[in-house]
Design an enzyme around this catalytic site. Sequence first.
Site, PDB file in Angstrom:
ATOM      1  N   SER A 234      42.497  38.532  17.931  1.00  0.00           N
ATOM      2  CA  SER A 234      41.709  37.482  18.569  1.00  0.00           C
ATOM      3  C   SER A 234      40.416  37.258  17.778  1.00  0.00           C
ATOM      4  O   SER A 234      40.470  36.967  16.588  1.00  0.00           O
ATOM      5  CB  SER A 234      41.450  37.841  20.044  1.00  0.00           C
ATOM      6  OG  SER A 234      40.942  36.734  20.760  1.00  0.00           O
TER       7      SER A 234
ATOM      8  N   GLU B 200      48.113  32.209  15.432  1.00  0.00           N
ATOM      9  CA  GLU B 200      48.339  32.065  16.873  1.00  0.00           C
ATOM     10  C   GLU B 200      47.016  31.667  17.499  1.00  0.00           C
ATOM     11  O   GLU B 200      45.994  31.617  16.831  1.00  0.00           O
ATOM     12  CB  GLU B 200      48.870  33.374  17.465  1.00  0.00           C
ATOM     13  CG  GLU B 200      47.958  34.579  17.258  1.00  0.00           C
ATOM     14  CD  GLU B 200      46.881  34.748  18.330  1.00  0.00           C
ATOM     15  OE1 GLU B 200      47.163  34.450  19.500  1.00  0.00           O
ATOM     16  OE2 GLU B 200      45.764  35.161  17.989  1.00  0.00           O
TER      17      GLU B 200
ATOM     18  N   HIS C  79      48.197  36.601  21.613  1.00  0.00           N
ATOM     19  CA  HIS C  79      47.836  36.648  23.025  1.00  0.00           C
ATOM     20  C   HIS C  79      49.082  36.507  23.892  1.00  0.00           C
ATOM     21  O   HIS C  79      49.275  35.513  24.585  1.00  0.00           O
ATOM     22  CB  HIS C  79      46.840  35.536  23.352  1.00  0.00           C
ATOM     23  CG  HIS C  79      45.531  35.672  22.661  1.00  0.00           C
ATOM     24  ND1 HIS C  79      45.337  35.322  21.343  1.00  0.00           N
ATOM     25  CD2 HIS C  79      44.323  36.128  23.114  1.00  0.00           C
ATOM     26  CE1 HIS C  79      44.068  35.541  21.009  1.00  0.00           C
ATOM     27  NE2 HIS C  79      43.437  36.019  22.062  1.00  0.00           N
TER      28      HIS C  79
END
Length: 311
Positions: A120, A216, A281
């Site tokens: 992330s 992503e 995620h």
Amino acid sequence: MTEPIRPLVRPSRLAPGARVAVVAPSGPVPEERLEAGLDVLRGWDLDPVVAPHVLDRHGEFGYLAGADADRAADLQSAWCDPAVDAVLCARGGYGAQRMVDLLDWEAMRAAGPKVFVGFSDITVLHQAFAARMGLVTLHGPAAAGVDFVKNVRAQEHLKATLFEPETVRVIPSDGTAMVPGRARGVTLGGCLSMLTSDLGTPHARAGARGGLLLIEDVGEQPYRIDRMLTQLLRTRWLDGVAGIGLGSWAGCGPYDAVRAVLVDRLGGLGVPVVEEFGFGHCEGALTMPFGVRAELDADAGELALEEPALR
């Protein structure tokens, strides 16, 4: 023209009894999840130590795990501690961009290679470790993340990567070829929004030439994904990319709408593209190494590492 991406230095795998430091470079960490994550690590016969400011909260900005200087000091101290074999991020969130410039990269380089894990917002640090230290890093579950604490697949894939990396050299996708074909290159990537916000900074990759890009994101509507991919195209950051593997797009709207954007923006690059790799995620997120040579086989829907992620 940017130079093709080259394979990076692989740190050593972990062994039972290894000391691992848990740091919080970005967002605040729930104490109960941290304790649960530490229990998992202890169950692997690791010796986890918690950096001093992991449970801090910034006095003014509640989305930060303490002051920028303290978060940077925790990471640098852990990295430069010769007794520490790996540094694991407790969570993502936001904040790595605020502390990355405070790190003493010369001191960290002198400390030598070791394992680094996170995802992330930690994409900013993956980029920096590659650009400033030439080091392979692991895009994997956060030590205090819900997925790591509760999902066996996420736990077991990270554990195998850390202890027996030769057993996870082939990483399968759950999807199909968006664009067919095969490509070889060096893995890089992370969270799309972090890659685009990192453009032009001293710690970012100059481009993806010769790379297998693994991307992503979470909570970004299709038009935002369009905007970010368009930015990468307009800056020519994607020029020469060898292939693309797509991870999860949780909370980004109906997948059909997201997929249409991905096809539109990436389909014209003329390189293999594979969708629905289970990283990022999502539940049971797989661990993806950045900086290793690999082959992306879009038709088989898999990424095969040419050598284990860790030595």
